[in-house]
Design a protein around this motif. Structure first.
Motif, PDB file in Angstrom:
ATOM      1  N   ALA A  95       0.829  -1.210   0.000  1.00 41.30           N
ATOM      2  CA  ALA A  95       0.000   0.000   0.000  1.00 41.30           C
ATOM      3  C   ALA A  95       0.865   1.261   0.000  1.00 41.30           C
ATOM      4  CB  ALA A  95      -0.935  -0.002   1.207  1.00 41.30           C
ATOM      5  N   SER A  96       1.951   1.253   0.765  1.00 35.74           N
ATOM      6  CA  SER A  96       2.802   2.446   0.838  1.00 35.74           C
ATOM      7  C   SER A  96       3.492   2.744  -0.485  1.00 35.74           C
ATOM      8  CB  SER A  96       3.841   2.305   1.953  1.00 35.74           C
ATOM      9  OG  SER A  96       4.841   1.368   1.599  1.00 35.74           O
ATOM     10  N   LEU A  97       3.670   1.718  -1.309  1.00 36.96           N
ATOM     11  CA  LEU A  97       4.285   1.913  -2.629  1.00 36.96           C
ATOM     12  C   LEU A  97       3.256   2.275  -3.701  1.00 36.96           C
ATOM     13  CD1 LEU A  97       6.856  -1.021  -2.563  1.00 36.96           C
ATOM     14  CD2 LEU A  97       7.364   1.430  -2.433  1.00 36.96           C
ATOM     15  N   GLY A  98       1.996   2.343  -3.311  1.00 36.93           N
ATOM     16  CA  GLY A  98       0.954   2.704  -4.267  1.00 36.93           C
ATOM     17  C   GLY A  98       0.620   1.606  -5.253  1.00 36.93           C
ATOM     18  N   ILE A  99       0.883   0.368  -4.887  1.00 39.48           N
ATOM     19  CA  ILE A  99       0.613  -0.771  -5.761  1.00 39.48           C
ATOM     20  C   ILE A  99      -0.817  -1.254  -5.498  1.00 39.48           C
ATOM     21  CG2 ILE A  99       1.287  -3.116  -6.374  1.00 39.48           C
ATOM     22  CD1 ILE A  99       4.098  -2.450  -5.247  1.00 39.48           C
ATOM     23  N   SER A 100      -1.563  -1.485  -6.568  1.00 42.71           N
ATOM     24  CA  SER A 100      -2.913  -2.043  -6.429  1.00 42.71           C
ATOM     25  C   SER A 100      -2.813  -3.475  -5.930  1.00 42.71           C
ATOM     26  CB  SER A 100      -3.639  -2.038  -7.772  1.00 42.71           C
ATOM     27  OG  SER A 100      -3.827  -0.724  -8.217  1.00 42.71           O
ATOM     28  N   TYR A 101      -3.766  -3.847  -5.078  1.00 40.63           N
ATOM     29  CA  TYR A 101      -3.728  -5.208  -4.555  1.00 40.63           C
ATOM     30  C   TYR A 101      -5.110  -5.689  -4.154  1.00 40.63           C
ATOM     31  CZ  TYR A 101      -4.127  -3.335   0.222  1.00 40.63           C
ATOM     32  OH  TYR A 101      -4.566  -2.705   1.359  1.00 40.63           O
ATOM     33  N   GLN A 102      -5.188  -6.999  -3.986  1.00 38.95           N
ATOM     34  CA  GLN A 102      -6.373  -7.642  -3.449  1.00 38.95           C
ATOM     35  C   GLN A 102      -5.907  -8.692  -2.454  1.00 38.95           C
ATOM     36  OE1 GLN A 102      -8.575  -9.732  -6.470  1.00 38.95           O
ATOM     37  NE2 GLN A 102      -6.912 -11.121  -6.954  1.00 38.95           N
ATOM     38  N   ILE A 103      -6.798  -9.057  -1.556  1.00 35.38           N
ATOM     39  CA  ILE A 103      -6.514 -10.115  -0.602  1.00 35.38           C
ATOM     40  C   ILE A 103      -7.430 -11.278  -0.947  1.00 35.38           C
ATOM     41  CG2 ILE A 103      -6.563 -10.768   1.830  1.00 35.38           C
ATOM     42  CD1 ILE A 103      -5.925  -7.815   2.459  1.00 35.38           C
ATOM     43  N   ALA A 104      -6.839 -12.440  -1.137  1.00 34.36           N
ATOM     44  CA  ALA A 104      -7.608 -13.618  -1.559  1.00 34.36           C
ATOM     45  C   ALA A 104      -7.644 -14.657  -0.449  1.00 34.36           C
ATOM     46  CB  ALA A 104      -7.000 -14.221  -2.821  1.00 34.36           C
ATOM     47  N   HIS A 105      -8.823 -15.149  -0.174  1.00 36.32           N
ATOM     48  CA  HIS A 105      -8.987 -16.207   0.825  1.00 36.32           C
ATOM     49  C   HIS A 105      -8.376 -17.496   0.269  1.00 36.32           C
ATOM     50  CE1 HIS A 105     -10.840 -19.055   3.563  1.00 36.32           C
ATOM     51  NE2 HIS A 105     -11.146 -18.011   4.341  1.00 36.32           N
ATOM     52  N   PRO A 106      -7.672 -18.257   1.098  1.00 37.27           N
ATOM     53  CA  PRO A 106      -7.041 -19.489   0.609  1.00 37.27           C
ATOM     54  C   PRO A 106      -8.009 -20.460  -0.069  1.00 37.27           C
ATOM     55  CG  PRO A 106      -6.315 -19.017   2.845  1.00 37.27           C
ATOM     56  CD  PRO A 106      -7.380 -18.009   2.511  1.00 37.27           C
ATOM     57  N   ARG A 107      -9.213 -20.614   0.484  1.00 42.08           N
ATOM     58  CA  ARG A 107     -10.170 -21.529  -0.139  1.00 42.08           C
ATOM     59  C   ARG A 107     -10.604 -21.029  -1.513  1.00 42.08           C
ATOM     60  NH1 ARG A 107     -14.348 -21.605   3.846  1.00 42.08           N
ATOM     61  NH2 ARG A 107     -12.966 -21.482   5.608  1.00 42.08           N
ATOM     62  N   THR A 108     -10.681 -19.716  -1.674  1.00 41.56           N
ATOM     63  CA  THR A 108     -11.146 -19.151  -2.938  1.00 41.56           C
ATOM     64  C   THR A 108     -10.138 -19.385  -4.051  1.00 41.56           C
ATOM     65  OG1 THR A 108     -12.339 -17.438  -1.716  1.00 41.56           O
ATOM     66  CG2 THR A 108     -11.976 -17.049  -4.057  1.00 41.56           C
ATOM     67  N   TRP A 109      -8.873 -18.984  -3.824  1.00 37.50           N
ATOM     68  CA  TRP A 109      -7.897 -19.136  -4.907  1.00 37.50           C
ATOM     69  C   TRP A 109      -7.538 -20.604  -5.140  1.00 37.50           C
ATOM     70  CZ3 TRP A 109      -3.310 -21.569  -4.489  1.00 37.50           C
ATOM     71  CH2 TRP A 109      -2.672 -21.619  -3.249  1.00 37.50           C
ATOM     72  N   SER A 110      -7.431 -21.389  -4.055  1.00 41.51           N
ATOM     73  CA  SER A 110      -6.994 -22.774  -4.234  1.00 41.51           C
ATOM     74  C   SER A 110      -8.048 -23.635  -4.930  1.00 41.51           C
ATOM     75  CB  SER A 110      -6.587 -23.393  -2.894  1.00 41.51           C
ATOM     76  OG  SER A 110      -7.687 -23.510  -2.032  1.00 41.51           O
ATOM     77  N   LYS A 111      -9.308 -23.286  -4.731  1.00 39.07           N
ATOM     78  CA  LYS A 111     -10.393 -24.044  -5.355  1.00 39.07           C
ATOM     79  C   LYS A 111     -10.280 -24.011  -6.880  1.00 39.07           C
ATOM     80  CE  LYS A 111     -15.436 -24.147  -5.176  1.00 39.07           C
ATOM     81  NZ  LYS A 111     -16.591 -23.479  -4.583  1.00 39.07           N
ATOM     82  N   VAL A 112      -9.867 -22.881  -7.424  1.00 36.20           N
ATOM     83  CA  VAL A 112      -9.785 -22.760  -8.881  1.00 36.20           C
ATOM     84  C   VAL A 112      -8.388 -23.006  -9.442  1.00 36.20           C
ATOM     85  CG1 VAL A 112     -11.788 -21.264  -9.148  1.00 36.20           C
ATOM     86  CG2 VAL A 112      -9.565 -20.240  -8.741  1.00 36.20           C
ATOM     87  N   MET A 113      -7.356 -22.879  -8.617  1.00 39.25           N
ATOM     88  CA  MET A 113      -5.996 -22.975  -9.146  1.00 39.25           C
ATOM     89  C   MET A 113      -5.344 -24.345  -8.942  1.00 39.25           C
ATOM     90  SD  MET A 113      -6.039 -20.089 -10.497  1.00 39.25           S
ATOM     91  CE  MET A 113      -4.501 -20.342 -11.321  1.00 39.25           C
ATOM     92  N   ARG A 114      -5.730 -25.046  -7.896  1.00 40.93           N
ATOM     93  CA  ARG A 114      -5.186 -26.392  -7.686  1.00 40.93           C
ATOM     94  C   ARG A 114      -6.063 -27.351  -8.471  1.00 40.93           C
ATOM     95  NH1 ARG A 114      -4.670 -25.501  -1.279  1.00 40.93           N
ATOM     96  NH2 ARG A 114      -2.575 -24.607  -1.209  1.00 40.93           N
ATOM     97  N   ASP A 115      -5.597 -27.691  -9.674  1.00 44.16           N
ATOM     98  CA  ASP A 115      -6.448 -28.404 -10.619  1.00 44.16           C
ATOM     99  C   ASP A 115      -6.211 -29.909 -10.685  1.00 44.16           C
ATOM    100  OD1 ASP A 115      -3.986 -28.278 -11.819  1.00 44.16           O
ATOM    101  OD2 ASP A 115      -4.658 -27.211 -13.600  1.00 44.16           O
ATOM    102  N   VAL A 116      -5.698 -30.481  -9.617  1.00 42.40           N
ATOM    103  CA  VAL A 116      -5.536 -31.941  -9.544  1.00 42.40           C
ATOM    104  C   VAL A 116      -6.228 -32.421  -8.279  1.00 42.40           C
ATOM    105  CG1 VAL A 116      -3.394 -32.067 -10.871  1.00 42.40           C
ATOM    106  CG2 VAL A 116      -3.283 -31.710  -8.412  1.00 42.40           C
ATOM    107  N   GLU A 117      -6.608 -33.670  -8.273  1.00 44.01           N
ATOM    108  CA  GLU A 117      -7.328 -34.251  -7.131  1.00 44.01           C
ATOM    109  C   GLU A 117      -6.551 -35.443  -6.589  1.00 44.01           C
ATOM    110  OE1 GLU A 117     -10.132 -33.001  -5.812  1.00 44.01           O
ATOM    111  OE2 GLU A 117     -10.149 -31.418  -7.315  1.00 44.01           O
ATOM    112  N   GLY A 118      -6.953 -35.880  -5.415  1.00 43.09           N
ATOM    113  CA  GLY A 118      -6.472 -37.139  -4.880  1.00 43.09           C
ATOM    114  C   GLY A 118      -5.158 -37.109  -4.125  1.00 43.09           C
ATOM    115  N   ILE A 119      -4.564 -35.948  -3.952  1.00 43.35           N
ATOM    116  CA  ILE A 119      -3.326 -35.849  -3.189  1.00 43.35           C
ATOM    117  C   ILE A 119      -3.447 -34.683  -2.213  1.00 43.35           C
ATOM    118  CG2 ILE A 119      -1.767 -36.971  -4.838  1.00 43.35           C
ATOM    119  CD1 ILE A 119      -1.150 -34.293  -6.071  1.00 43.35           C
ATOM    120  N   ASP A 120      -2.504 -34.576  -1.271  1.00 42.75           N
ATOM    121  CA  ASP A 120      -2.610 -33.511  -0.273  1.00 42.75           C
ATOM    122  C   ASP A 120      -2.415 -32.133  -0.912  1.00 42.75           C
ATOM    123  OD1 ASP A 120       0.199 -32.514  -0.071  1.00 42.75           O
ATOM    124  OD2 ASP A 120       0.625 -34.464   0.801  1.00 42.75           O
TER     125      ASP A 120
END
Length: 164
Positions: A95-120
């Motif tokens: 924020a102090s550098l004036g960079i745009s940002y968002q905060i993402a909940h772990p369940r939200t981003w991981s649900k769409v980005m971790r695209d494999v199943e069956g492992i930890d």
């Protein structure tokens, strides 16, 4: 040039930058030092990483996605407080550098980005990130934080105009 930066916060976290077309630019482990039996983030060096992005690409061409701190079952109160403090420090730097940002909940981003199943979750991140970013060094088991940061950056690239 638009650059999307993903941050997996913590003393073993990582910061990954990717281009508008999804190519890996750089990967930095979050700088930390061992202080007795504990590790502490070197906040000034984290700031230097973000400053270098500003120097190289300008703050208007940057977009950061920072993973939201969420307590995990079994995690001690001390660990929760430490992680919350690190998240706040990183958010303050961005924020102090004036960079745009968002905060993402772990369940939200991981649900769409971790695209494999069956492992930890850590293994899922490693596999998903290695498919998307073959140049990302994920040679060690501890590099799952790099994988998460890369997937968070990719999430930011894809969804930065969408409400969370």
């Amino acid at each position: 040039m638009e650059v999307y930066i993903g941050v997996d916060p913590g003393v073993t976290g990582a910061i990954v930058g990717i281009t508008r077309d999804g190519k890996l630019l750089r990967c930095d482990d979050i700088p930390a030092v061992k202080d007795g039996s504990k590790r502490e983030v070197l906040v000034s060096q984290v700031s230097d990483i973000f400053n270098q992005y500003v120097v190289d690409y300008g703050n208007t061409g940057l977009f950061v996605t920072l993973e939201k701190h969420t307590p995990r079952p079994g995690q001690g109160i001390s660990s929760q407080c430490k992680l919350a403090r690190i998240c706040g420090q990183i958010e303050g730097i961005v924020a102090s550098l004036g960079i745009s940002y968002q905060i993402a909940h772990p369940r939200t981003w991981s649900k769409v980005m971790r695209d494999v199943e069956g492992i930890d979750l850590k293994a899922r991140s490693m596999v998903s990130a290695s498919r998307r970013f073959p140049d990302l060094d994920l040679s060690l088991k501890k590099h799952h934080n790099r994988a998460d940061a890369a997937l968070i950056a990719e999430y930011g690239r894809i969804y930065h105009d969408s409400p969370l």
